[in-house]
Design an enzyme around this catalytic site. Sequence first.
Site, PDB file in Angstrom:
ATOM      1  N   TYR A  51     -16.061  -7.373 -58.711  1.00 63.50           N
ATOM      2  CA  TYR A  51     -15.725  -7.046 -57.323  1.00 63.50           C
ATOM      3  C   TYR A  51     -15.791  -5.536 -57.102  1.00 63.50           C
ATOM      4  O   TYR A  51     -16.404  -5.059 -56.133  1.00 63.50           O
ATOM      5  CB  TYR A  51     -14.331  -7.566 -56.987  1.00 63.50           C
ATOM      6  CG  TYR A  51     -13.903  -7.290 -55.565  1.00 63.50           C
ATOM      7  CD1 TYR A  51     -14.341  -8.088 -54.527  1.00 63.50           C
ATOM      8  CD2 TYR A  51     -13.062  -6.225 -55.273  1.00 63.50           C
ATOM      9  CE1 TYR A  51     -13.965  -7.841 -53.212  1.00 63.50           C
ATOM     10  CE2 TYR A  51     -12.676  -5.958 -53.971  1.00 63.50           C
ATOM     11  CZ  TYR A  51     -13.127  -6.766 -52.948  1.00 63.50           C
ATOM     12  OH  TYR A  51     -12.745  -6.503 -51.646  1.00 63.50           O
ATOM     13  N   SER A  77     -14.221  -1.131 -50.039  1.00 62.78           N
ATOM     14  CA  SER A  77     -12.866  -1.427 -50.492  1.00 62.78           C
ATOM     15  C   SER A  77     -12.334  -0.212 -51.222  1.00 62.78           C
ATOM     16  O   SER A  77     -13.104   0.623 -51.717  1.00 62.78           O
ATOM     17  CB  SER A  77     -12.865  -2.643 -51.428  1.00 62.78           C
ATOM     18  OG  SER A  77     -11.622  -2.787 -52.077  1.00 62.78           O
TER      19      SER A  77
END
Length: 585
Positions: free
Chosen positions: A468, A455
Amino acid sequence: MTSLEGARERRIRTGGVELCVAELGDPGRPTVVLVHGYPDSKEVWSEVAGRLAGRFHVVLYDVRGHGRSTAPSPLRGGFTLEKLTDDFLAVADAVSPGRPVHLVGHDWGSVQGWEFVTVGRTEGRIASFTSVSGPSLDHFGHWLGKRVKRPTPRRVGQLLGQGAKSWYVYLLHTPKVPELAWRGPLGRAWPKILARTERMPRGDYPTRSLPQDAAHGAWLYRDNVRARLRDPRTDAHAHVPVQLITPLQDAFLSERLYDELEQWVPQLVRRTLPAGHWVPRTRPDQLAAWITEFVTATEDGRTQPAATGRHADRFGGQLVLVTGAGGGIGRATALAFAAAGARVVAVDRNAEAAVDTAERALLAGAPAAWAETVDVSDEQAMEKLAEKVTADHGVVDVLVNNAGIGLAGAFFDHTTEDWKQVLDVNLWGVIHGCRLFGARMAARGQGGHIVNIASAAAYQPSRALPAYSTSKAAVLMLSECLRAELAGQGIGVTAICPGFVNTGITSAAHFAGVDAEEERRRQRRTARLYGLRNYPAEKVADAVVRAVVRNEAVVPVTPEARLLHAMSRFAPRALRRLARVEPRL
C-alpha cells in the site's frame, strides 16, 4: 472550432464612421453582442462566437478605427465613450430592433460596456452584461479616490500594485511613440509576445490590421482615461444584471479593483478563473459556458446561478470527474464540487453507489451530474470512459483520481496477486486517469487540474503496509513529475495525503497472511479505530477543492499527516524508527 467563416457581414454608418458587423446564428434567438478590446479586432472573439452560435444570435463588430471599420477624422476626440455608445446603439438597433441584447465585453470592450449599462439612454436596449478584464473608468476613479484620500497600508499596497500593472497606460498617453512602436517592431513582435506570455494558440488572431488597430486605439486611452479618473460619474449604477469574470493571472488588472463593485451593481454574479488577460483566446470553452449560463438565466428571469456556495465563482459550470465516488473521500469530493456549481461525473465500480452520488450531487447544487460504472484498473474500460465523457460532456476541467484499496500485512505474506491487485488499482488506476483525461486537457490547450489521492503512507514507511505504501509513494512521485511537465500548459497537479480518515476503505481492506475469520476481525478492529479517530471525509474534500483553487502541489490533510510530512523532511531517522513498530491488530 471554426473562425468567423460563414458569418453574415453588414456595414452600419454612425457618427461619421462605418462599422463592420458580423453575425452568426439564428436572428430569432436572443442576441449576444461581443465587443472587443485593445489592441484587438472582432476576430479575438472568433473561438467564443463559434461556440455560442448554436444557441444564440451572435453579433460582433469592429470598434471604430479597428479591423474593417473606418476611423473618425480627426482621431483626437473621436473615441470618447459617448461616441462609442452611439456606435453600440446603432449596432443594437440594426441587429435586434425592438428587443434588448445581451452584451459581452473584453478589455476596452468591457470598459465600453460599463458605460453602456450605466447611462440612461441605453435602458431597455441591454438585457445583461458580461464583463471580462475591463473595469468601469468611473468605478476605477472612485476606487482610486478612496485610497488616495484615506490611505492605509493595505490601500497603499493596492494602489502601488495596480500602478505597476498600469505602466502601459502612461506610455499610451505619450504623443506619437505608441503609433511608431505599433507600426514598427512592436506590431511585428506582438504575436510572439502573446504566445509566450499568455500561452495563446495561433489562429485567425491577431489579424493583419493589428498595427493600425493599435495605433488608432491609443486614442481610447487619450480621450477617456484622465478625464474619467479625475472626475468620475457618481451615478454609474448598472441598470442590468452583470456577470463579472476575473482572470486571476491578469498582468494588467488587479482583482482588487472589483472589491466594492456591489455598491454599483445591484445584481452581480462573480466568476474567477486561473488565466491571463486574453481569455477569449485562451479559455473560450469556459467563457462560452459562463456566457451561455448567464444569458439563459437572464432570459428565464433568473440572475443568480443555482449554486452559490463557496468557490461557486471558480467552479460554476466546470466539468469535474471523480473516481471512487461511490463513498468516502470520493463521494464527499464529488459533493463539494457540486456545491460549488460544477457538473459532476461520479465514477465507481459499484453502479448503485455511483448513481446515489450523482443524485446527491444534483441536490447539493450541481447543474448536472452523471454516474459511470468503471473499474479504474481496466485500461480498455477507462479508454472507453474517457471517449464517452468527452463526447457527451466535453473535456474534463478537474480530474480527481481517488479510487483505491487497502492492503496490510508483512512483506513475505504478500502474494504476487496481492501486489498486482493493489498496484493495478492504486497506481495504474491513477496512471490511466492522468494519461487519458490529462492528455485531452493538454490537447484542448485551456488548462485544467489533476488531483491524485495519495496518502500519508506515501512518505511514512511502515512494516505493516509495504504494498500500500509503495503504491501511494508512486502516486506522490507521479504527481510531482506530472506537475513539472504540465505546468507550462496551465494544468495543475496536486497530490492529496489524507492520513487517518473515517471511510469504508478500512472495513474492505485485505490483510495478507491470515485466514478469512482473522481478516474479518482485523477489518472490524481497524474500522472501529478509524471511527474513534472520526476524521470526516468532508474535511478532505474541502482540502481537495482548496488545493485546486490555490494550485497546491502536496497537501497533507489531517494533523498526523502534516506532522509526518514535516518529519519526513526534517527528521527522517525518527520516521524510520517509527516504521519498525508493529501495529497491534
